[in-house]
Design a protein around this motif. Sequence first.
Motif, PDB file in Angstrom:
ATOM      1  N   LEU A 153       2.836   6.152  -8.807  1.00 28.90           N
ATOM      2  CA  LEU A 153       1.682   5.736  -9.580  1.00 28.90           C
ATOM      3  C   LEU A 153       0.415   5.736  -8.727  1.00 28.90           C
ATOM      4  CD1 LEU A 153       0.524   4.630 -12.233  1.00 28.90           C
ATOM      5  CD2 LEU A 153       1.197   2.331 -11.489  1.00 28.90           C
ATOM      6  N   HIS A 154       0.592   5.510  -7.427  1.00 26.20           N
ATOM      7  CA  HIS A 154      -0.519   5.522  -6.460  1.00 26.20           C
ATOM      8  C   HIS A 154      -1.571   4.467  -6.788  1.00 26.20           C
ATOM      9  CE1 HIS A 154       1.537   8.927  -5.019  1.00 26.20           C
ATOM     10  NE2 HIS A 154       0.986   9.846  -5.803  1.00 26.20           N
ATOM     11  N   ARG A 155      -1.101   3.295  -7.176  1.00 20.07           N
ATOM     12  CA  ARG A 155      -1.979   2.161  -7.450  1.00 20.07           C
ATOM     13  C   ARG A 155      -1.831   1.109  -6.359  1.00 20.07           C
ATOM     14  NH1 ARG A 155      -1.278  -0.870 -13.141  1.00 20.07           N
ATOM     15  NH2 ARG A 155       0.446  -1.821 -11.988  1.00 20.07           N
ATOM     16  N   GLY A 156      -1.403   1.534  -5.201  1.00 17.89           N
ATOM     17  CA  GLY A 156      -1.184   0.601  -4.112  1.00 17.89           C
ATOM     18  C   GLY A 156       0.287   0.291  -3.944  1.00 17.89           C
ATOM     19  N   GLY A 157       0.578  -0.665  -3.072  1.00 19.78           N
ATOM     20  CA  GLY A 157       1.956  -0.942  -2.718  1.00 19.78           C
ATOM     21  C   GLY A 157       2.334  -0.175  -1.467  1.00 19.78           C
ATOM     22  N   PHE A 158       3.462  -0.549  -0.869  1.00 18.73           N
ATOM     23  CA  PHE A 158       3.919   0.113   0.341  1.00 18.73           C
ATOM     24  C   PHE A 158       4.411   1.524   0.029  1.00 18.73           C
ATOM     25  CE2 PHE A 158       4.446  -4.334   1.636  1.00 18.73           C
ATOM     26  CZ  PHE A 158       3.987  -4.301   2.949  1.00 18.73           C
ATOM     27  N   PRO A 159       3.973   2.513   0.773  1.00 21.85           N
ATOM     28  CA  PRO A 159       4.677   3.792   0.711  1.00 21.85           C
ATOM     29  C   PRO A 159       6.013   3.650   1.429  1.00 21.85           C
ATOM     30  CG  PRO A 159       2.966   3.861   2.393  1.00 21.85           C
ATOM     31  CD  PRO A 159       2.836   2.524   1.706  1.00 21.85           C
ATOM     32  N   ALA A 160       6.908   4.544   1.149  1.00 27.87           N
ATOM     33  CA  ALA A 160       8.224   4.485   1.796  1.00 27.87           C
ATOM     34  C   ALA A 160       8.115   5.089   3.190  1.00 27.87           C
ATOM     35  CB  ALA A 160       9.260   5.208   0.955  1.00 27.87           C
ATOM     36  N   ASP A 161       7.510   4.314   4.115  1.00 27.53           N
ATOM     37  CA  ASP A 161       7.330   4.810   5.474  1.00 27.53           C
ATOM     38  C   ASP A 161       7.510   3.665   6.461  1.00 27.53           C
ATOM     39  OD1 ASP A 161       4.987   3.321   5.343  1.00 27.53           O
ATOM     40  OD2 ASP A 161       3.665   5.057   5.211  1.00 27.53           O
ATOM     41  N   ASP A 162       7.115   3.882   7.699  1.00 29.28           N
ATOM     42  CA  ASP A 162       7.365   2.897   8.748  1.00 29.28           C
ATOM     43  C   ASP A 162       6.700   1.556   8.482  1.00 29.28           C
ATOM     44  OD1 ASP A 162       8.897   4.719  10.094  1.00 29.28           O
ATOM     45  OD2 ASP A 162       7.327   5.317  11.519  1.00 29.28           O
ATOM     46  N   ALA A 163       5.556   1.562   7.783  1.00 25.82           N
ATOM     47  CA  ALA A 163       4.877   0.296   7.496  1.00 25.82           C
ATOM     48  C   ALA A 163       5.767  -0.634   6.674  1.00 25.82           C
ATOM     49  CB  ALA A 163       3.570   0.552   6.758  1.00 25.82           C
ATOM     50  N   LEU A 164       6.523  -0.074   5.744  1.00 23.16           N
ATOM     51  CA  LEU A 164       7.452  -0.871   4.948  1.00 23.16           C
ATOM     52  C   LEU A 164       8.575  -1.402   5.828  1.00 23.16           C
ATOM     53  CD1 LEU A 164       8.556  -1.957   2.264  1.00 23.16           C
ATOM     54  CD2 LEU A 164       9.621   0.277   1.894  1.00 23.16           C
ATOM     55  N   GLY A 165       9.130  -0.547   6.686  1.00 23.34           N
ATOM     56  CA  GLY A 165      10.195  -0.987   7.573  1.00 23.34           C
ATOM     57  C   GLY A 165       9.745  -2.098   8.509  1.00 23.34           C
ATOM     58  N   GLN A 166       8.532  -1.990   9.033  1.00 20.34           N
ATOM     59  CA  GLN A 166       8.011  -3.017   9.923  1.00 20.34           C
ATOM     60  C   GLN A 166       7.751  -4.324   9.189  1.00 20.34           C
ATOM     61  OE1 GLN A 166       4.586  -1.092  11.636  1.00 20.34           O
ATOM     62  NE2 GLN A 166       5.837   0.468  12.689  1.00 20.34           N
ATOM     63  N   ALA A 167       7.269  -4.222   7.942  1.00 16.73           N
ATOM     64  CA  ALA A 167       7.056  -5.435   7.146  1.00 16.73           C
ATOM     65  C   ALA A 167       8.386  -6.131   6.881  1.00 16.73           C
ATOM     66  CB  ALA A 167       6.367  -5.086   5.835  1.00 16.73           C
ATOM     67  N   TRP A 168       9.402  -5.342   6.592  1.00 17.41           N
ATOM     68  CA  TRP A 168      10.728  -5.927   6.360  1.00 17.41           C
ATOM     69  C   TRP A 168      11.242  -6.614   7.622  1.00 17.41           C
ATOM     70  CZ3 TRP A 168      15.483  -4.675   8.641  1.00 17.41           C
ATOM     71  CH2 TRP A 168      16.590  -5.309   8.074  1.00 17.41           C
ATOM     72  N   GLN A 169      11.061  -5.987   8.776  1.00 16.65           N
ATOM     73  CA  GLN A 169      11.507  -6.594  10.035  1.00 16.65           C
ATOM     74  C   GLN A 169      10.800  -7.916  10.299  1.00 16.65           C
ATOM     75  OE1 GLN A 169      10.923  -3.543  12.995  1.00 16.65           O
ATOM     76  NE2 GLN A 169      12.646  -2.307  12.271  1.00 16.65           N
ATOM     77  N   LYS A 170       9.496  -7.962  10.036  1.00 15.90           N
ATOM     78  CA  LYS A 170       8.750  -9.208  10.215  1.00 15.90           C
ATOM     79  C   LYS A 170       9.271 -10.291   9.277  1.00 15.90           C
ATOM     80  CE  LYS A 170       4.365  -9.207  11.138  1.00 15.90           C
ATOM     81  NZ  LYS A 170       2.877  -9.100  11.072  1.00 15.90           N
ATOM     82  N   LEU A 171       9.579  -9.894   8.057  1.00 15.47           N
ATOM     83  CA  LEU A 171      10.099 -10.854   7.085  1.00 15.47           C
ATOM     84  C   LEU A 171      11.481 -11.350   7.496  1.00 15.47           C
ATOM     85  CD1 LEU A 171       9.392 -12.246   4.475  1.00 15.47           C
ATOM     86  CD2 LEU A 171      10.205 -10.248   3.218  1.00 15.47           C
ATOM     87  N   GLU A 172      12.299 -10.459   7.997  1.00 14.76           N
ATOM     88  CA  GLU A 172      13.635 -10.847   8.448  1.00 14.76           C
ATOM     89  C   GLU A 172      13.573 -11.816   9.625  1.00 14.76           C
ATOM     90  OE1 GLU A 172      17.118  -9.642   7.352  1.00 14.76           O
ATOM     91  OE2 GLU A 172      15.661  -9.954   5.755  1.00 14.76           O
ATOM     92  N   ALA A 173      12.543 -11.682  10.457  1.00  8.76           N
ATOM     93  CA  ALA A 173      12.412 -12.556  11.629  1.00  8.76           C
ATOM     94  C   ALA A 173      11.839 -13.924  11.290  1.00  8.76           C
ATOM     95  CB  ALA A 173      11.527 -11.878  12.684  1.00  8.76           C
ATOM     96  N   SER A 174      11.315 -14.067  10.085  1.00  8.19           N
ATOM     97  CA  SER A 174      10.673 -15.311   9.696  1.00  8.19           C
ATOM     98  C   SER A 174      11.710 -16.326   9.215  1.00  8.19           C
ATOM     99  CB  SER A 174       9.668 -15.046   8.580  1.00  8.19           C
ATOM    100  OG  SER A 174       9.182 -16.267   8.048  1.00  8.19           O
ATOM    101  N   ASN A 175      11.467 -17.588   9.525  1.00  9.84           N
ATOM    102  CA  ASN A 175      12.309 -18.646   8.966  1.00  9.84           C
ATOM    103  C   ASN A 175      11.618 -19.355   7.810  1.00  9.84           C
ATOM    104  OD1 ASN A 175      10.352 -20.069  10.283  1.00  9.84           O
ATOM    105  ND2 ASN A 175      11.728 -21.162  11.681  1.00  9.84           N
ATOM    106  N   ARG A 176      10.491 -18.765   7.345  1.00  9.89           N
ATOM    107  CA  ARG A 176       9.727 -19.353   6.254  1.00  9.89           C
ATOM    108  C   ARG A 176       9.772 -18.516   4.970  1.00  9.89           C
ATOM    109  NH1 ARG A 176       9.011 -24.624   6.356  1.00  9.89           N
ATOM    110  NH2 ARG A 176       8.148 -25.341   8.326  1.00  9.89           N
ATOM    111  N   ALA A 177      10.386 -17.350   5.026  1.00  8.54           N
ATOM    112  CA  ALA A 177      10.413 -16.482   3.844  1.00  8.54           C
ATOM    113  C   ALA A 177      11.630 -15.572   3.907  1.00  8.54           C
ATOM    114  CB  ALA A 177       9.138 -15.661   3.748  1.00  8.54           C
ATOM    115  N   SER A 178      12.045 -15.106   2.740  1.00 15.70           N
ATOM    116  CA  SER A 178      13.198 -14.212   2.634  1.00 15.70           C
ATOM    117  C   SER A 178      12.831 -12.972   1.840  1.00 15.70           C
ATOM    118  CB  SER A 178      14.369 -14.918   1.928  1.00 15.70           C
ATOM    119  OG  SER A 178      14.792 -16.046   2.657  1.00 15.70           O
ATOM    120  N   PHE A 179      13.387 -11.853   2.258  1.00 13.49           N
ATOM    121  CA  PHE A 179      13.275 -10.617   1.479  1.00 13.49           C
ATOM    122  C   PHE A 179      14.240 -10.702   0.311  1.00 13.49           C
ATOM    123  CE2 PHE A 179      15.069  -6.334   0.735  1.00 13.49           C
ATOM    124  CZ  PHE A 179      13.945  -5.707   0.252  1.00 13.49           C
TER     125      PHE A 179
END
Length: 393
Positions: A153-179
């Motif tokens: 749709l190209h209305r924003g959101g993460f593309p399926a690239d490294d930025a998404l993977g890095q965001a997921w890793q940051k979320l996994e490392a957090s003890n305040r939020a869950s994917f």
Amino acid sequence: MTSSDAAYFEKLQSALNAAGIAQPTLVIDRARLDANIETFKGHLPDGMGYRIVAKSLPSLPLLQHIREKTSTDRLMTFNLEMLIEIARAMPDVNQLLGKPMPVAAARAFYRDAPPDAKVQWLIDTPERLDQYLDLAAELSVHLDIVFEIDVGLHRGGFPADDALGQAWQKLEASNRASFTGLMGYEPHIAKMPEKHGLRDKARTHAREAYESAKSLTRCTETLENGQFLTFNTAGSPTYRLYTDTSMANEVSAGSVLVKPTDFDTDLLEDHLPASFIAAPALKVLDGINVAGFDFLEGREPEMPEGHSKTIYTFGGNWMAKPVWPEGILVNEKYGRSSNQQMLTAPEDVPLRPDDFIFFRPTQSEAVFLQFGDIAVFENGKIVESWPVFKASA
């Protein structure tokens, strides 16, 4: 217009008159709504979850009726007012944000909403993720996070690239939020022509992007607590495209259950129009009279062939199209009015002052909020009034 159409709208008019309704009113036909719910359920593949889109059905009693008929506890919500009101009225539902919201809205939610409300916050950028993680630390709350992904749709959101993977890793490392999952919205697919295989190409691209996003976030079907991850997609225009759960495990839809005119598509042809605007005709005049033409000798305003009546409605300028009596048209040359809308009609249209003209909304999410309580039509009568949410984006 067929005789069955005429009979239907005559019953609807009689019901409105009997209920003492004399101003523009949004009407839902409950029998047609229920038929659309059954049609919708019949198209869902085994195992596919359903998330009700609250903005398209903006009334608590309407949402509750659909919940009962579909046995779902999932809603998709798009603004703070609805998020809080639904959390208070339906504490058992899981709400997924349908669009990312400024972190200030999330702060307001945790100030005003019940503490046990179940919400999945939608995150579309690394920057917004950081803001929400900071908020979680500030308020000492735990957040469930769904990533919005761009599947074409190209209305924003993460593309399926490294930025998404890095965001997921940051979320996994957090003890305040869950994917807790992914959301990829793809209404553009239904608008793609089948010529040259464009619709199939868009579907293939969406599927590939979704699968890549799953891989980058190392998705498994369940979380440690046994709950399912959310793999959300579709909307009313595209839900029919999903015949299995290999890509997504839930679809969102709302408008298709009341079917405004924007949803008169090949994919949705077996759904019925179930919502109408009923507006009294205040004035029914012979001739087409437009200000200014009095002074233009020999000139007449251009009108559709055969039209020789002028009608002014109670209110107007809605995102809607007149459907009954047949042949009535909005006079676009005269201009629209929110006070008294000018329509034109053929000579043989049997309309008198105070009779109702019926319109079909072009969409539900904005239009349904303009008329106060919804009049529920069933078995020839107006049987209930359903309050709507406050108007909000």
